[in-house]
Every structure is written in structure tokens, then in C-alpha cells.
Design a protein around this motif. Sequence first.
Motif, PDB file in Angstrom:
ATOM      1  N   ALA A 104       0.827  -1.208   0.000  1.00  0.00           N
ATOM      2  CA  ALA A 104       0.000   0.000   0.000  1.00  0.00           C
ATOM      3  C   ALA A 104       0.863   1.261   0.000  1.00  0.00           C
ATOM      4  O   ALA A 104       0.591   2.196  -0.751  1.00  0.00           O
ATOM      5  CB  ALA A 104      -0.938   0.001   1.206  1.00  0.00           C
ATOM      6  N   SER A 105       1.898   1.294   0.816  1.00  0.00           N
ATOM      7  CA  SER A 105       2.735   2.498   0.862  1.00  0.00           C
ATOM      8  C   SER A 105       3.469   2.712  -0.457  1.00  0.00           C
ATOM      9  O   SER A 105       3.639   3.843  -0.897  1.00  0.00           O
ATOM     10  CB  SER A 105       3.716   2.433   2.037  1.00  0.00           C
ATOM     11  N   ARG A 106       3.875   1.636  -1.118  1.00  0.00           N
ATOM     12  CA  ARG A 106       4.547   1.777  -2.419  1.00  0.00           C
ATOM     13  C   ARG A 106       3.560   2.235  -3.481  1.00  0.00           C
ATOM     14  O   ARG A 106       3.875   3.105  -4.290  1.00  0.00           O
ATOM     15  CB  ARG A 106       5.200   0.452  -2.821  1.00  0.00           C
ATOM     16  N   ARG A 107       2.361   1.691  -3.497  1.00  0.00           N
ATOM     17  CA  ARG A 107       1.388   2.063  -4.525  1.00  0.00           C
ATOM     18  C   ARG A 107       0.943   3.507  -4.369  1.00  0.00           C
ATOM     19  O   ARG A 107       0.640   4.168  -5.365  1.00  0.00           O
ATOM     20  CB  ARG A 107       0.203   1.111  -4.502  1.00  0.00           C
ATOM     21  N   ARG A 108       0.897   4.028  -3.151  1.00  0.00           N
ATOM     22  CA  ARG A 108       0.550   5.436  -2.959  1.00  0.00           C
ATOM     23  C   ARG A 108       1.551   6.350  -3.667  1.00  0.00           C
ATOM     24  O   ARG A 108       1.218   7.441  -4.097  1.00  0.00           O
ATOM     25  CB  ARG A 108       0.486   5.775  -1.480  1.00  0.00           C
ATOM     26  N   LEU A 109       2.792   5.907  -3.779  1.00  0.00           N
ATOM     27  CA  LEU A 109       3.819   6.691  -4.467  1.00  0.00           C
ATOM     28  C   LEU A 109       4.058   6.206  -5.894  1.00  0.00           C
ATOM     29  O   LEU A 109       5.047   6.577  -6.528  1.00  0.00           O
ATOM     30  CB  LEU A 109       5.128   6.642  -3.672  1.00  0.00           C
ATOM     31  N   ARG A 110       3.159   5.355  -6.371  1.00  0.00           N
ATOM     32  CA  ARG A 110       3.225   4.851  -7.741  1.00  0.00           C
ATOM     33  C   ARG A 110       4.491   4.025  -7.988  1.00  0.00           C
ATOM     34  O   ARG A 110       5.101   4.108  -9.053  1.00  0.00           O
ATOM     35  CB  ARG A 110       3.141   5.988  -8.755  1.00  0.00           C
ATOM     36  N   ILE A 111       4.879   3.239  -6.995  1.00  0.00           N
ATOM     37  CA  ILE A 111       6.013   2.325  -7.132  1.00  0.00           C
ATOM     38  C   ILE A 111       5.470   0.908  -7.072  1.00  0.00           C
ATOM     39  O   ILE A 111       4.747   0.553  -6.143  1.00  0.00           O
ATOM     40  CB  ILE A 111       7.050   2.536  -6.003  1.00  0.00           C
ATOM     41  N   GLU A 112       5.799   0.117  -8.062  1.00  0.00           N
ATOM     42  CA  GLU A 112       5.343  -1.265  -8.113  1.00  0.00           C
ATOM     43  C   GLU A 112       6.541  -2.183  -8.239  1.00  0.00           C
ATOM     44  O   GLU A 112       7.440  -1.937  -9.037  1.00  0.00           O
ATOM     45  CB  GLU A 112       4.394  -1.483  -9.287  1.00  0.00           C
ATOM     46  N   LEU A 113       6.547  -3.229  -7.456  1.00  0.00           N
ATOM     47  CA  LEU A 113       7.586  -4.240  -7.543  1.00  0.00           C
ATOM     48  C   LEU A 113       7.007  -5.437  -8.279  1.00  0.00           C
ATOM     49  O   LEU A 113       5.926  -5.908  -7.953  1.00  0.00           O
ATOM     50  CB  LEU A 113       8.051  -4.664  -6.139  1.00  0.00           C
TER      51      LEU A 113
END
Length: 139
Positions: A104-113
Motif C-alpha cells: 500500500a505504501s509503495r502504490r501510494r507513491l506509484r512504485i510497483e515491484l
Amino acid sequence: MPGPVPNRSDQRRRRNKPNIPIDSAQATGVPEWPEPEPHWNSIAARWFTSLGQSGQRAFYEPSDLAHAYLVAETMHRFLEADRTSGQLFAALLSGAAELLPTEASRRRLRIELAKAEVADSEETAAVAALADYQRNLAG
């Protein structure tokens, strides 16, 4: 970015994409991740180690490593204290969230692994196990 967790980029449909300029600078490279301090509580040590093994580490700079160290040290002190504080716990979670430890914290910043490919047999076994579990609940 506050608000609800956005969908993954491959799940979004948008016609009016925002034109927001991005400032950029040269990164120094992924810092060498140290071992956790030997005196740290095992939970704090495991959290610190997991950050160094996670995919978002590719975005970390030395200042992020220093931030992770500070959060882990504070987490250790919190976990070892005789009395706990809800305010300190909230501050720990906030400090940890800045290091993008969750989806969730990564997706809020538009970062996807990208997820590692799961072998078909492993995926089939997991689906079968879930189906068995659901049948046992219903029956």
C-alpha cells in the motif's frame, strides 16, 4: 500521497492523465546494507534486515539507510521498554511507512515491484489448498 490506495497501473483506465513535471537528480546507488545491531530486539532486527532484502531497496539512498537505522533503534527501545506509549508506536509506524515497507505504501507513491513468477505446480497447489479449506468451512 494521502488518500486511498490507488490501483496498480495495469488496473487503471485514465483519459486525463495529469501533466505533473518531476524534478530528478542522480542517485548515488544502492547503499551496502549492514547487519542489524546485536543488541536490538529480534523484531527490530528482523524488520531492519527485511528492508535490506526487499525490492524497494533499489530506491534507497544512504539517507534512507540512516532513517531505517533510526526507526529500528527506536523500535528496539519501544519493544524493550517496561511501559509502552501509543504515541511512540504511532510515530514508529509513520517513520517505518516512509521506507515503503508495504504494498500500500509503495502504490501510494506509484512504485510497483514485479512479483517473481510462481511455478504452475506451486500455484495449482495453493489454489487446491484454498479450495479444500473453503469446503471444510462450508461443510
